[in-house]
Design a protein around this motif. Sequence first.
Motif, PDB file in Angstrom:
ATOM      1  N   VAL A  97      71.156  53.904  26.420  1.00 20.85           N
ATOM      2  CA  VAL A  97      70.947  54.013  25.162  1.00 20.85           C
ATOM      3  C   VAL A  97      69.357  54.156  25.000  1.00 20.85           C
ATOM      4  CG1 VAL A  97      70.891  52.880  22.717  1.00 20.85           C
ATOM      5  CG2 VAL A  97      72.737  52.912  24.093  1.00 20.85           C
ATOM      6  N   TYR A  98      68.601  53.400  25.647  1.00 18.08           N
ATOM      7  CA  TYR A  98      66.930  53.483  25.488  1.00 18.08           C
ATOM      8  C   TYR A  98      66.502  54.879  26.150  1.00 18.08           C
ATOM      9  CZ  TYR A  98      62.159  52.614  26.610  1.00 18.08           C
ATOM     10  OH  TYR A  98      60.754  52.944  26.793  1.00 18.08           O
ATOM     11  N   ASP A  99      67.222  55.078  27.160  1.00 21.80           N
ATOM     12  CA  ASP A  99      66.620  56.529  27.871  1.00 21.80           C
ATOM     13  C   ASP A  99      67.221  57.664  26.709  1.00 21.80           C
ATOM     14  OD1 ASP A  99      65.814  58.290  29.869  1.00 21.80           O
ATOM     15  OD2 ASP A  99      67.932  58.567  30.506  1.00 21.80           O
ATOM     16  N   GLY A 100      68.372  57.515  26.133  1.00 21.88           N
ATOM     17  CA  GLY A 100      68.842  58.602  25.029  1.00 21.88           C
ATOM     18  C   GLY A 100      67.704  58.761  23.989  1.00 21.88           C
ATOM     19  N   VAL A 101      67.229  57.494  23.537  1.00 24.55           N
ATOM     20  CA  VAL A 101      66.621  57.378  22.301  1.00 24.55           C
ATOM     21  C   VAL A 101      65.060  58.021  22.781  1.00 24.55           C
ATOM     22  CG1 VAL A 101      65.249  56.042  20.683  1.00 24.55           C
ATOM     23  CG2 VAL A 101      67.502  55.484  21.036  1.00 24.55           C
ATOM     24  N   MET A 102      64.527  57.629  23.912  1.00 28.03           N
ATOM     25  CA  MET A 102      63.254  58.253  24.244  1.00 28.03           C
ATOM     26  C   MET A 102      63.240  59.798  24.551  1.00 28.03           C
ATOM     27  SD  MET A 102      61.438  55.474  24.097  1.00 28.03           S
ATOM     28  CE  MET A 102      59.742  56.213  24.885  1.00 28.03           C
ATOM     29  N   MET A 103      64.350  60.073  25.192  1.00 28.52           N
ATOM     30  CA  MET A 103      64.550  61.454  25.240  1.00 28.52           C
ATOM     31  C   MET A 103      64.386  62.166  23.764  1.00 28.52           C
ATOM     32  SD  MET A 103      64.811  64.154  27.312  1.00 28.52           S
ATOM     33  CE  MET A 103      65.506  63.680  29.028  1.00 28.52           C
ATOM     34  N   GLY A 104      65.039  61.690  22.922  1.00 30.40           N
ATOM     35  CA  GLY A 104      65.350  62.286  21.686  1.00 30.40           C
ATOM     36  C   GLY A 104      64.012  62.379  21.084  1.00 30.40           C
ATOM     37  N   MET A 105      63.080  61.262  21.162  1.00 31.91           N
ATOM     38  CA  MET A 105      61.735  61.339  20.677  1.00 31.91           C
ATOM     39  C   MET A 105      60.940  62.251  21.247  1.00 31.91           C
ATOM     40  SD  MET A 105      61.102  57.111  20.128  1.00 31.91           S
ATOM     41  CE  MET A 105      59.548  57.232  19.859  1.00 31.91           C
ATOM     42  N   ARG A 106      61.001  62.420  22.484  1.00 37.26           N
ATOM     43  CA  ARG A 106      60.231  63.626  23.203  1.00 37.26           C
ATOM     44  C   ARG A 106      60.654  65.050  22.749  1.00 37.26           C
ATOM     45  NH1 ARG A 106      61.549  61.504  28.580  1.00 37.26           N
ATOM     46  NH2 ARG A 106      60.708  59.403  28.576  1.00 37.26           N
ATOM     47  N   VAL A 107      61.853  65.049  22.593  1.00 37.34           N
ATOM     48  CA  VAL A 107      62.347  66.484  22.192  1.00 37.34           C
ATOM     49  C   VAL A 107      61.721  66.720  20.660  1.00 37.34           C
ATOM     50  CG1 VAL A 107      64.355  67.838  21.692  1.00 37.34           C
ATOM     51  CG2 VAL A 107      64.180  66.374  23.652  1.00 37.34           C
TER      52      VAL A 107
END
Length: 89
Positions: A67-77
Amino acid sequence: MAANKIPSHQTEDVLQEIRTRKAEVRSQIKESADYIKTTTHKLFTPPPQATSKLGSFMNMVDQGLAVYDGVMMGMRVARNIRRIFGKRR
């Protein structure tokens, strides 16, 4: 209109080659679809049920990290999209 100058036996050969190639391409597409289906199934299947407390804890940690990895990837995008399109004025 001009008459077709290709002999009929050559036309049949060309049509047969096209049919053969079409069958080959369809079988390749089917193989690719099956590969994508199995890979997707492997990615999204839930982890096996843990039999111990440690295994259960590790599953929760793994899900939390995902979940953390998904949120961080979304923020980068989102940041890159804002950078590309700029601020609205």
